[in-house]
Design an enzyme around this catalytic site. Structure first.
Site, PDB file in Angstrom:
ATOM      1  N   ARG A 104       7.483  -1.252 -13.336  1.00 14.69           N
ATOM      2  CA  ARG A 104       6.100  -1.645 -12.982  1.00 14.69           C
ATOM      3  C   ARG A 104       5.561  -2.317 -14.266  1.00 14.69           C
ATOM      4  O   ARG A 104       5.393  -1.557 -15.296  1.00 14.69           O
ATOM      5  CB  ARG A 104       5.420  -0.755 -12.517  1.00 14.69           C
ATOM      6  N   HIS A 131       4.850  -7.316  -4.922  1.00 15.10           N
ATOM      7  CA  HIS A 131       4.934  -5.580  -4.905  1.00 15.10           C
ATOM      8  C   HIS A 131       6.065  -5.567  -3.638  1.00 15.10           C
ATOM      9  O   HIS A 131       5.529  -4.964  -2.515  1.00 15.10           O
ATOM     10  CB  HIS A 131       3.643  -5.014  -4.531  1.00 15.10           C
ATOM     11  N   GLN A 134       6.393  -2.141  -1.511  1.00 11.31           N
ATOM     12  CA  GLN A 134       5.418  -1.749  -0.742  1.00 11.31           C
ATOM     13  C   GLN A 134       5.445  -2.450   0.693  1.00 11.31           C
ATOM     14  O   GLN A 134       5.222  -1.822   1.611  1.00 11.31           O
ATOM     15  CB  GLN A 134       3.884  -2.507  -1.452  1.00 11.31           C
ATOM     16  N   ASP A 220      -6.536  -4.726   0.370  1.00 15.26           N
ATOM     17  CA  ASP A 220      -6.114  -4.015  -0.900  1.00 15.26           C
ATOM     18  C   ASP A 220      -7.412  -4.163  -1.693  1.00 15.26           C
ATOM     19  O   ASP A 220      -8.343  -4.568  -1.557  1.00 15.26           O
ATOM     20  CB  ASP A 220      -5.081  -4.899  -1.551  1.00 15.26           C
ATOM     21  N   CYS A 260      -2.188  -0.385   1.061  1.00 14.47           N
ATOM     22  CA  CYS A 260      -1.280   0.053   0.056  1.00 14.47           C
ATOM     23  C   CYS A 260      -1.666   1.223  -0.655  1.00 14.47           C
ATOM     24  O   CYS A 260      -0.583   2.046  -1.079  1.00 14.47           O
ATOM     25  CB  CYS A 260      -0.650  -0.940  -0.763  1.00 14.47           C
ATOM     26  N   ARG A 288       7.175   4.906   1.841  1.00 19.01           N
ATOM     27  CA  ARG A 288       7.643   4.380   0.477  1.00 19.01           C
ATOM     28  C   ARG A 288       8.990   5.048   0.030  1.00 19.01           C
ATOM     29  O   ARG A 288       9.761   4.379  -0.599  1.00 19.01           O
ATOM     30  CB  ARG A 288       6.815   4.599  -0.634  1.00 19.01           C
TER      31      ARG A 288
HETATM   32  N1  NVA Z   1      -2.789  -5.001  -5.790  1.00 20.94           N
HETATM   33  C1  NVA Z   1      -2.902  -3.671  -6.507  1.00 20.94           C
HETATM   34  C2  NVA Z   1      -1.934  -2.785  -6.067  1.00 20.94           C
HETATM   35  C3  NVA Z   1      -1.915  -1.303  -6.497  1.00 20.94           C
HETATM   36  C4  NVA Z   1      -0.676  -0.790  -5.778  1.00 20.94           C
HETATM   37  C5  NVA Z   1      -2.842  -3.740  -8.076  1.00 20.94           C
HETATM   38  O1  NVA Z   1      -2.036  -4.457  -8.346  1.00 20.94           O
HETATM   39  O2  NVA Z   1      -3.406  -3.021  -9.047  1.00 20.94           O
HETATM   40  N1   CP Z   2       0.869   1.648  -3.421  1.00 21.92           N
HETATM   41  C1   CP Z   2       1.227   1.823  -4.783  1.00 21.92           C
HETATM   42  O1   CP Z   2       2.149   1.033  -5.162  1.00 21.92           O
HETATM   43  O2   CP Z   2       0.681   2.846  -5.292  1.00 21.92           O
HETATM   44  P1   CP Z   2       0.776   3.549  -6.661  1.00 21.92           P
HETATM   45  O3   CP Z   2      -0.097   2.481  -7.793  1.00 21.92           O
HETATM   46  O4   CP Z   2       0.059   5.034  -6.684  1.00 21.92           O
HETATM   47  O5   CP Z   2       2.163   3.558  -7.143  1.00 21.92           O
END
Ligand code: NVA
Ligand code: CP
Length: 309
Positions: A104, A131, A134, A220, A260, A288
């Site tokens: 990540r 992502h 997801q 989101d 998500c 997930r």
């Molecule tokens: N769009 C959000 C998703 C978090 C799971 C982010 O990137 O923070």
């Molecule tokens: N939806 C998702 O990826 O959640 P986290 O940021 O908690 O991993």
């Protein structure tokens, strides 16, 4: 088998993704009936986090253990990655000591450079651009509740972010439509989303029109990780892009709601919607775990038949 990475959803073909969904169903059934399934005994997953996570960390770590393997957590703060070690060097070393890596991070380019120097499969656990894990879970959840997604309409309300970009890629692979409504200035960037054309999505100025008759309404956070400096401005710009009960009514009573997570009630979604009868967010979060187990099985073992292990 040549190494396969999962850096964007369309790194795998529709056939491969459908296989992963079939395996997800079987793996989930085993898990729910307390059947041990350990095809990845002695395999090690390394998880590298440059941003916060609850679901992604938990689902990968628990998933790898449930498949008989082990998982190691690294973050930028406590590793040499945060002290300027080149990502190429980190990839060489980490991939000599493990069997599969999940990352990540910020720019997609970082994960691509890692993968180019990795001896083992690399999975995108979220970047600024995509992502894919997801959306695997989201589509699997849709199929569980409503059957095939081909030909259906998904309404995306809010920021054209990493999750939105991945929905748009998925629409091309699985042949469904996405109705996108973003505030002015936050529209889809087709190149950033790596789209081949506009056949599978349509942009709407009015979020209510985007949601009309949609099979699924999804949204989101207004501010994604890494964009916190824009928080105040975004709060103002996104005021009219909340999924509320009126919007779900326009979508129709059979329409599902997904997010998500983590969610901000009263911002991108009303509490009545996320906690209401059309919401499937807890199934979505749970899935997930199951889809990522099937994904790791596929990347490490190829197409597995039931009971092979
Ligand atoms: N769009 C959000 C998703 C978090 C799971 C982010 O990137 O923070
Ligand atoms: N939806 C998702 O990826 O959640 P986290 O940021 O908690 O991993």
């Amino acid at each position: 088998m040549a190494i396969k990475h999962f850096l964007q959803l369309n790194d795998l073909t529709g056939d491969e993704l459908n296989h992963i969904f079939e395996r997800t169903r079987w793996i989930k059934e085993q898990f729910k009936s307390y059947q041990q399934y350990w095809p990845l005994t002695d395999r090690t997953l390394v998880m590298i986090f440059e941003k916060a996570s609850t679901r992604t960390r938990l689902s990968f770590e628990a998933g790898m253990q449930q498949l008989g393997g082990s998982a190691i957590y690294l973050n930028t703060r406590d590793s040499q990655l945060g002290r300027g070690e080149p990502v190429e060097d980190a990839a060489q070393v980490i991939s000599r000591m493990s069997d599969i890596v999940m990352i990540r991070t910020f720019e997609q380019e970082i994960i691509e450079r890692f993968a180019a120097n990795s001896r083992v499969p690399v999975i995108n656990g979220l970047t600024n651009e995509y992502h894919p894990c997801q959306i695997l879970a989201d589509i699997y959840t849709f199929i569980e509740h409503r059957g095939p997604i081909k030909g259906k309409t998904v309404a995306w309300i809010g920021d054209s972010n990493n999750v939105c970009n991945t929905w748009l890629q998925a629409a091309e692979v699985f042949d469904f439509n996405v109705h996108v409504s973003t505030p002015p200035g936050y529209e889809v960037e087709p190149e950033r989303a790596n789209l081949y054309g506009t056949d599978h999505y349509e942009e709407f100025e009015d979020p209510m029109e985007a949601a009309r008759d949609a099979d699924l309404v999804t949204t989101d956070v207004w501010t994604s990780m890494g964009f916190e400096a824009e928080n105040e401005e975004r709060r103002r710009d996104f005021q009219d892009w909340q999924v509320d009960v009126d919007m779900m009514r326009i979508a129709g009573k059979d329409s599902l709601f997904m997010h998500c997570l983590p969610a901000h009630r009263g911002e991108e979604v009303a509490a009545d919607v996320i906690d209401g009868p059309q919401s499937v967010v807890w199934d979505e979060a749970e899935n997930r775990l199951h889809v990522q187990k099937a994904l790791m099985e596929y990347l490490l073992l190829g197409k597995v038949l039931d009971q092979q292990y």
